[in-house]
Design an enzyme around this catalytic site. Sequence first.
Site, PDB file in Angstrom:
ATOM      1  N   GLN A 136     -10.190  -7.178   4.736  1.00  0.00           N
ATOM      2  CA  GLN A 136     -10.695  -5.888   4.906  1.00  0.00           C
ATOM      3  C   GLN A 136     -12.502  -5.931   4.382  1.00  0.00           C
ATOM      4  OE1 GLN A 136      -8.536  -3.291   2.103  1.00  0.00           O
ATOM      5  NE2 GLN A 136      -6.915  -3.518   3.275  1.00  0.00           N
ATOM      6  N   TYR A 182       4.542  -1.551  -1.641  1.00  0.00           N
ATOM      7  CA  TYR A 182       5.024  -1.701  -0.361  1.00  0.00           C
ATOM      8  C   TYR A 182       6.489  -2.447  -0.306  1.00  0.00           C
ATOM      9  CZ  TYR A 182       0.108  -0.610   0.843  1.00  0.00           C
ATOM     10  OH  TYR A 182      -1.034   0.117   1.124  1.00  0.00           O
ATOM     11  N   HIS A 205      -9.374  -4.026  -0.437  1.00  0.00           N
ATOM     12  CA  HIS A 205      -9.635  -2.645  -1.285  1.00  0.00           C
ATOM     13  C   HIS A 205     -11.003  -2.616  -1.874  1.00  0.00           C
ATOM     14  CE1 HIS A 205      -5.047  -1.808  -2.412  1.00  0.00           C
ATOM     15  NE2 HIS A 205      -5.407  -2.069  -1.069  1.00  0.00           N
TER      16      HIS A 205
END
Length: 379
Positions: free
Chosen positions: A87, A267, A153
């Site tokens: 990310q 998750y 994150h």
Amino acid sequence: MKRALLVLAVTSLLALTPPAMAERSELGELQLTEVAGGLEHPWALAFLPEGQGYLISERPGRLRLLDAQGRLHPPLGGVPAVFARGQGGLLDIALSPGFATDRLVYLSYAEADDEGQRAGTAVGRGRLKEDLSALEGFRVIFRQLPKLSEGIHFGSRMAFGADGQLYVSLGENNQRATAQQLDKLQGKLVRLQPGGGVPADNPFVGREGIRPEIWSYGHRNPQGLALNPWSGRLWLHEHGPRGGDEINIPRAGRNYGWPKATHGINYSFLPIPEAEGATVAGTEPPHHVWEKSPAVSGMAFYSAERFPAWQHSLFIGALAGQALIRLQLQGDQVVHEERLLQDRGWRIRDVRQGPDGFLYLLTDAPDGKLVRLGLATGR
């Protein structure tokens, strides 16, 4: 006069784009126009004044100019090297409130440690050259420390508050406990002077063992930050884990709970190990929560006159939910939710209100798009 020039330039650009595609909403027919394609995982958008076009960040590390004639230019020079992993990469863009005179462009991005293995969010600024080809004198004004992320994150959005200070949202780098640790900058909203200094009235200034940049804490991975034009307060949204995406209106020194308080689970479908419940004493409950995560990114309040039916709406992109979320507000209260563009398969990364009163969306994909959205019944 400058606003009129920008609106005229945007209108000229739209004349070069394909015809609008119609789609229905609760408030009437939508008009959707693709402004540009060929963007690699675009992350953020900023409107340049005086008809100079748009700045768009691409996560692999490129800052692009889309000019008023609809041309996508080569990457700008002077942009810092980024940690383009997972990310991570080049993230948000913010123009200085005094951009008309100082031409300062702020960038947030993932920055690697000395070994290139872990990273944290950094913020820097540079002056946009008159020919729009590069940022000059770029320097880092803030670093998230320690650097703990292996690729997820990072946050991060930037916004200038009504007080003129720069607020930056920071993810907890998937190191949950750090969001509660005040000697670290993970899972925080920080408040900085425009040049990167710490305002003297930040809530933890002078407190031993606490980072003075911190405004609020207990955040997970906030990827939406916008100034409410009616109240003058910042709103922040953040990703929950499996469930529990939330909106907060962060107040100085307050704890927003993660990972002690959450509406989500892991998750793996197992509970979050540190979680004590959906609400926990000493933490602030979310202002609004989604029990099923749409994976929220980007946020824009609609205050323009062009589409009166959208007045007092908050628009939020959904990545996993592949939609544009419209929240109808009465004061600060969310009274209704509508999901738009659900059939297009778009991961909507950023949402901005343009100076022409249209909404502009960025889609997160290897061949991402800049899209303009309006109502057929507008002015």
